[in-house]
Design an enzyme around this catalytic site. Structure first.
Site, PDB file in Angstrom:
ATOM      1  N   ASP A  82       0.850  -1.194   0.000  1.00  0.00           N
ATOM      2  CA  ASP A  82       0.000   0.000   0.000  1.00  0.00           C
ATOM      3  C   ASP A  82       0.892   1.253   0.000  1.00  0.00           C
ATOM      4  O   ASP A  82       1.793   1.377   0.839  1.00  0.00           O
ATOM      5  CB  ASP A  82      -0.866  -0.049   1.273  1.00  0.00           C
ATOM      6  CG  ASP A  82      -1.988   0.964   1.271  1.00  0.00           C
ATOM      7  OD1 ASP A  82      -2.429   1.358   0.184  1.00  0.00           O
ATOM      8  OD2 ASP A  82      -2.436   1.336   2.380  1.00  0.00           O
ATOM      9  N   GLY A 181      -8.037   8.241   6.921  1.00  0.00           N
ATOM     10  CA  GLY A 181      -8.197   8.501   8.350  1.00  0.00           C
ATOM     11  C   GLY A 181      -9.639   8.430   8.823  1.00  0.00           C
ATOM     12  O   GLY A 181     -10.567   8.160   8.046  1.00  0.00           O
TER      13      GLY A 181
HETATM   14  O1  G3H Z   1      -3.328   4.879   3.543  1.00  0.00           O
HETATM   15  C1  G3H Z   1      -2.859   4.730   4.663  1.00  0.00           C
HETATM   16  C2  G3H Z   1      -3.153   3.508   5.420  1.00  0.00           C
HETATM   17  O2  G3H Z   1      -4.232   3.712   6.296  1.00  0.00           O
HETATM   18  C3  G3H Z   1      -1.937   3.008   6.127  1.00  0.00           C
HETATM   19  O3  G3H Z   1      -1.696   3.741   7.279  1.00  0.00           O
HETATM   20  O4  G3H Z   1       0.732   4.234   7.128  1.00  0.00           O
HETATM   21  O5  G3H Z   1      -0.439   4.308   9.323  1.00  0.00           O
HETATM   22  O6  G3H Z   1      -0.002   2.123   8.188  1.00  0.00           O
HETATM   23  P1  G3H Z   1      -0.252   3.599   8.032  1.00  0.00           P
HETATM   24  P1  13P Z   2      -9.083   4.665   5.294  1.00  0.00           P
HETATM   25  O1  13P Z   2      -8.261   5.539   6.171  1.00  0.00           O
HETATM   26  O2  13P Z   2     -10.335   5.363   4.854  1.00  0.00           O
HETATM   27  O3  13P Z   2      -9.385   3.342   5.896  1.00  0.00           O
HETATM   28  O4  13P Z   2      -8.248   4.392   3.944  1.00  0.00           O
HETATM   29  C1  13P Z   2      -7.273   3.385   3.911  1.00  0.00           C
HETATM   30  C2  13P Z   2      -6.455   3.431   2.666  1.00  0.00           C
HETATM   31  O5  13P Z   2      -6.753   4.097   1.700  1.00  0.00           O
HETATM   32  C3  13P Z   2      -5.223   2.613   2.654  1.00  0.00           C
HETATM   33  O6  13P Z   2      -4.488   2.831   1.496  1.00  0.00           O
HETATM   34 ZN    ZN Z   3      -4.580   4.819   0.747  1.00  0.00          ZN
END
Ligand code: G3H
Ligand code: 13P
Ligand code: ZN
Length: 329
Positions: A82, A181
């Site tokens: 991701d 978020g």
């Molecule tokens: O898009 C962001 C995701 O919610 C991942 O969040 O970088 O805190 O693991 P993180």
């Molecule tokens: P949310 O914060 O809406 O769950 O989105 C998650 C996301 O896009 C991870 O790449």
């Molecule tokens: Zn994302």
């Protein structure tokens, strides 16, 4: 059942008018909750790890956790990076066995985004790995990528054909009003319904329709797509938490998106809320408990309940494991 890529999943999702849930993983209990929910409902699923998740879990743990889940459950699962910030991060995940990566160069210029994405696509496709890229920028905080709400940029539909053809990318994340978020909109950006619940502005379905017209059948991805489900926010707030005015994307809009060209819907914040709700509720009910297995069990149960709800009521991917498996076997 070995890990698979996302190609077959997206083909079936596009034909069938449903979407695949891409759920963020950070530890064993989250992997178990998601894969147990998917197995119960016979749904394909994408497990995705951010740079932050890889740093938290350290080394090869996440891949091994996912492989363990596949030993237990016979469902189609893809392991996806991701928000890969650069070529090196994508390469390291591809080399580590991920079956799909996202290169997020959306904060670069259009031409630079094309160049960086193309380089990742060349490396990935030579190793049978799928690639997601992003055009446009979401508001909120992405891993290592801060974009202020004021700078949020919707995807420009006139750019998508050139981007897709020049990069050879497999799927495209677009910006149509979602954001990352649990606080996606300020109360000032919302209206209140009769019950006093905040209602955010509609997603830009007109932009999505225009993109769909220009690249028909191409897999579109929605980031920042948690609904911030009021049930879990309420449990958190009733058990010592402070999450006033948390607001997400209404589920009816996500259902509408899942029926369109949107093939992948990213969900992380909702998992965090469900886990936190279970743990907070447990501690208030049992202040004498100190065995992590007791309180994390309750968090894991809410995460599984949440994922089952998403698969059945939002994504429409329940029962679809068999048609994806038929394509890969
Ligand atoms: O898009 C962001 C995701 O919610 C991942 O969040 O970088 O805190 O693991 P993180
Ligand atoms: P949310 O914060 O809406 O769950 O989105 C998650 C996301 O896009 C991870 O790449
Ligand atoms: Zn994302």
């Amino acid at each position: 059942m070995p890990l698979i890529g996302t190609k077959e999943m997206f083909k079936k999702a596009a034909e069938g008018g449903y979407a695949i849930g891409a759920f963020n993983i950070n530890n064993m209990e989250i992997v178990q909750a998601i894969t147990d929910a998917a197995a119960k409902l016979q749904s394909p699923v994408i497990l995705q790890a951010s740079a932050g998740a890889r740093k938290y879990a350290k080394g090869p743990y996440l891949r091994h956790l996912v492989e363990a889940a596949l030993e237990v459950n016979d469902i189609p699962v893809a392991l996806h990076l991701d928000h890969g910030a650069d070529f090196e991060t994508c390469k390291s995940c591809i080399d580590d066995g991920f079956t799909s990566v996202m290169i997020d160069a959306s904060h670069h210029s259009f031409q630079e985004n094309i160049e960086i994405t193309k380089k990742v696509v060349e490396y990935a496709h030579a190793r049978n790995v799928c690639v997601e890229a992003e055009l446009g920028q979401l508001a909120g905080i992405e891993d290592d990528v801060n974009v202020s709400a004021a700078n949020a940029k919707y995807t420009q539909p006139e750019e998508v054909e050139e981007f897709v053809s020049k990069t050879g990318v497999d799927s495209l994340a677009i910006a149509i009003g979602t954001s990352h978020g649990a606080f996606k909109f300020t109360p000032e950006q919302c209206t209140r319904n009769a019950d006093g619940v905040l209602v955010p502005p509609e997603l830009r379905f007109d932009i999505l329709a225009e993109i769909e017209k220009r690249i028909p059948g191409f897999a579109i991805v929605l980031h920042g797509a948690s609904s911030v489900i009021p049930k879990y926010v309420k449990i958190i707030n009733e058990n010592g938490g402070k999450m006033k005015d948390a607001v997400g994307i209404p589920e009816d809009q996500l259902r509408k998106a899942a029926k369109s060209a949107v093939c992948k819907i990213n969900i992380d914040s909702d998992l965090r809320l469900a886990m936190t709700a279970g743990i907070r509720e447990h501690f208030i009910a049992h202040p004498d408990h100190f065995d992590p297995r007791q309180y994390i069990t309750d968090g894991r149960a809410y995460v599984q309940e949440l994922v089952e709800h998403k698969i059945k009521e939002v994504l429409g991917s329940d029962g679809k494991a068999v048609e994806v498996l038929a394509l890969v076997k």
